[in-house]
Design an enzyme around this catalytic site. Sequence first.
Site, mmCIF file in Angstrom:
data_model
loop_
_atom_site.group_PDB
_atom_site.id
_atom_site.type_symbol
_atom_site.label_atom_id
_atom_site.label_comp_id
_atom_site.label_asym_id
_atom_site.label_seq_id
_atom_site.Cartn_x
_atom_site.Cartn_y
_atom_site.Cartn_z
ATOM 1 N N ASN A 33 -4.872 7.331 4.186
ATOM 2 C CA ASN A 33 -4.371 6.687 5.403
ATOM 3 C C ASN A 33 -2.868 6.894 5.510
ATOM 4 O OD1 ASN A 33 -5.107 4.765 7.685
ATOM 5 N ND2 ASN A 33 -3.342 3.741 6.777
ATOM 6 N N GLU A 34 -2.454 7.453 6.608
ATOM 7 C CA GLU A 34 -1.025 7.596 6.907
ATOM 8 C C GLU A 34 -0.185 7.932 5.675
ATOM 9 O OE1 GLU A 34 0.261 4.101 9.066
ATOM 10 O OE2 GLU A 34 -0.523 4.910 10.937
ATOM 11 N N CYS B 225 2.443 6.976 -6.978
ATOM 12 C CA CYS B 225 3.034 8.281 -7.264
ATOM 13 C C CYS B 225 1.989 9.347 -6.964
ATOM 14 C CB CYS B 225 3.422 8.309 -8.739
ATOM 15 S SG CYS B 225 3.873 9.950 -9.278
ATOM 16 N N PHE C 221 -2.567 -11.378 12.726
ATOM 17 C CA PHE C 221 -2.244 -11.528 14.149
ATOM 18 C C PHE C 221 -2.186 -10.187 14.876
ATOM 19 C CE2 PHE C 221 -0.145 -15.490 12.444
ATOM 20 C CZ PHE C 221 -1.155 -16.333 12.890
ATOM 21 N N GLU D 229 -5.920 5.581 15.750
ATOM 22 C CA GLU D 229 -5.527 4.174 15.853
ATOM 23 C C GLU D 229 -4.684 3.965 17.104
ATOM 24 O OE1 GLU D 229 -3.490 2.459 12.511
ATOM 25 O OE2 GLU D 229 -4.708 3.558 11.071
ATOM 26 N N ARG E 141 0.877 -1.175 0.000
ATOM 27 C CA ARG E 141 0.000 0.000 0.000
ATOM 28 C C ARG E 141 0.905 1.212 0.000
ATOM 29 N NH1 ARG E 141 -2.087 -0.233 6.310
ATOM 30 N NH2 ARG E 141 -0.077 -0.844 7.151
HETATM 31 C C1 GLA Z 1 -1.014 1.612 10.673
HETATM 32 C C2 GLA Z 1 -2.073 1.572 9.579
HETATM 33 C C3 GLA Z 1 -3.116 0.533 9.799
HETATM 34 C C4 GLA Z 1 -2.530 -0.752 10.330
HETATM 35 C C5 GLA Z 1 -1.775 -0.449 11.588
HETATM 36 C C6 GLA Z 1 -1.201 -1.675 12.246
HETATM 37 O O1 GLA Z 1 -1.236 2.526 11.639
HETATM 38 O O2 GLA Z 1 -2.704 2.804 9.396
HETATM 39 O O3 GLA Z 1 -3.776 0.311 8.577
HETATM 40 O O4 GLA Z 1 -1.691 -1.322 9.386
HETATM 41 O O5 GLA Z 1 -0.709 0.402 11.289
HETATM 42 O O6 GLA Z 1 -0.607 -1.374 13.469
HETATM 43 ZN ZN ZN Z 2 6.164 9.839 -9.171
#
Ligand code: GLA
Ligand code: ZN
Length: 695
Positions: A160-161, A126, A366, A316, A122
């Site tokens: 996301n992140e 680009c 897990f 999170e 993920r």
């Molecule tokens: C990150 C991601 C989540 C997941 C967690 C696992 O924070 O945003 O999708 O992968 O890590 O700890």
């Molecule tokens: Zn690029």
Amino acid sequence: MRKQGAVPGRIKVSDNRLMYGGDYYPEQWLDRPDLLRTDIERILEAKINTVTLGVFAWAKLEPREGEFTFDWLIKIMDNLWENGISVILATPSGARPHWLADKYPEVLRMTAKREHNLFGRRHNHCLTSPAYREKVRIINTELAKRCGSHPAVKMWHISNEYGGDCHCPLCQEAFRDWLRDRYGTIENLNDKWCTTFWSHTYDDFAQVESPSELGENSIMALELDWKRFTSDQTIDFMKDEIRALRDAGSDKPTTANLMYHFNGIDYFKLAKEIDIVSWDSYPVWGKHSDYEIARDNGFWHDVIKSLKRKPFLLLESCPGATNWQGVSKLKKPGVVEAAALQTIAHGGDGSLYFQMRQSRGAEEKFHGAVIDHYGGSDSRTFREVCKAGEMLEQIAAVAGSSIPAQAAVIYDWENRWAIQGSCGPRSDNMYHEECIEKSYYALRRQGLNVDVIDQSIPLDGYRFVAVPMQYLFHEGFAQKLRNYVADGGILVMTYWSGVVDENDRCFLGQTPYDMTDVLGLRREEIDGLYDWESNHICKIGAGEGITQPDPSDARILSGMRGEYECRNLCELVKPMGAETLMVYDSDFYAGRPALLKNVYGKGRVYYICADAEQAFYDDLYRGLTELAGVRGPLPGGVPEGVELTLREDGRDRYLFLQNYGEKPVEIDLPKGEILYGSPESLAPLSGIVIRMSKK
Ligand code: GLA
Ligand code: ZN
């Protein structure tokens, strides 16, 4: 209806509730309606009121290009909403369907070695690619039109992140445009980047390539600008994502989940483009003492809180063990609740988990979850989650209250980048982040709320400001510090400050840049120490005193030990009016100043020359905050192991105390209504929240 992009005054799910819940991936379970039903029961039992949906759901939302399937999502949201559960709806751009990469290979990221990644993982796209931006625009538009006005949806979670960089030809071109905007001419760029060094002069912007170990990696200004560009490009991508939602008619607030100690994006800049800041916290509980972990986690809560100096969300955290940390350690009883309480104490208006239901296969099977593979409500983790849910209901009155601070520590993204790439004086490790944290921890020991801000933030309202290792000065920063001190502020500056300008060009003449008259000294040299070496910062013995300290300094020094260890970096300065309060005790610079003080205007400046141990900062800051008249709610600060934080609204103040030490502690509590916890004594991992009327 709220205006576009307006920030809700109080982020509440409904009246008097803090957000509680987590990332939920029902798309992984559409063939198991029985489980989706019991999930709702569990969610209600745990007093969860909010779930995040849609993160990584793109392949289920648009299985083939232009074919959209939102029915499953709407059904899930209907069901949640019928049960009073709200939704944070994510845009799915954090990972993409196979068809997209197959048809538009330009979306795949390229490494610094100029290798195109394959489809997979993920955050592997680009952010410049017009094809990717267009596909994201389309899915976001459809999502907003079909689901954005659903009553369950409270806010948008953008992607996301965000993180990482891409070195593809599209990004190279965008970088060159970015440089043209910044420098205008190639001559100006050559001048600012000091490219005469090793004959690396550019003839044209077209020759500029992003830094790579295969090519240019000796021009620090290039590295710095590449980081700036990557950060700007990511923020620009995020703005495009938000624009699609707004153009589709959604006015719901936006958030983006930020990461612990992440430095790939200037979060102060990013925060300006979203309504509510949020982050993901995964402390390594059990690896170090609870107090060390909590202090560090508290630091990052405060960084996040300071981005807007407003309540934030924890999007999170893990209710059990993670799977990606070197060792997957279980959380001992009480940690889940303590961590949730700490979030709220530092200004969180919600505490959520990754993840609601543990996935069945693939990389995160897990990873801990509210509902595990067993699925029952009698698991230890689930019971811990329920307890935290009850606690959050008890303290719900604090939602939306602010987190006022009179003390600030400067922690600056561009400075982090510049120090990392500076090549000296200690390329092994400059211990920059540790230096920041030492100032922060020392202030927290006084029971003070602390803002952690970058050099762009105004200093009005602060009475104590620490500037640790601020190597890179923007034009105007020194002037801001100067005004702050002249107006009566107390300032601490440490070694390795005011060394370079925003292009990593060393300031010529006296340094710290434009501050030597304020500090009453100039930097001469800095010594890098090997890991096994140390020196000491010592009080000046009787008879050796250069001058007698004034009474306030004598008081500060009387609260300090005779000597403190220092390591890693020892700066040698020449006093030019500053008073020497402490000196080095060994090496050829024994007897030279290690702590100095200068009076400037109505304020005072203290200069710390070396990387001193934590106790030095604790003891010094105790005296200095007293001098600044900055006092926490408990006289004398807090015992080691205890975290104290204060929130307030127009009517009340909320005192949070948590014991992360190994033994129970007795604290004289101020009078007030106990919202949570027992007043008897603070057992390890327990906490108390007291509401005190301002009247
Ligand atoms: C990150 C991601 C989540 C997941 C967690 C696992 O924070 O945003 O999708 O992968 O890590 O700890
Ligand atoms: Zn690029």
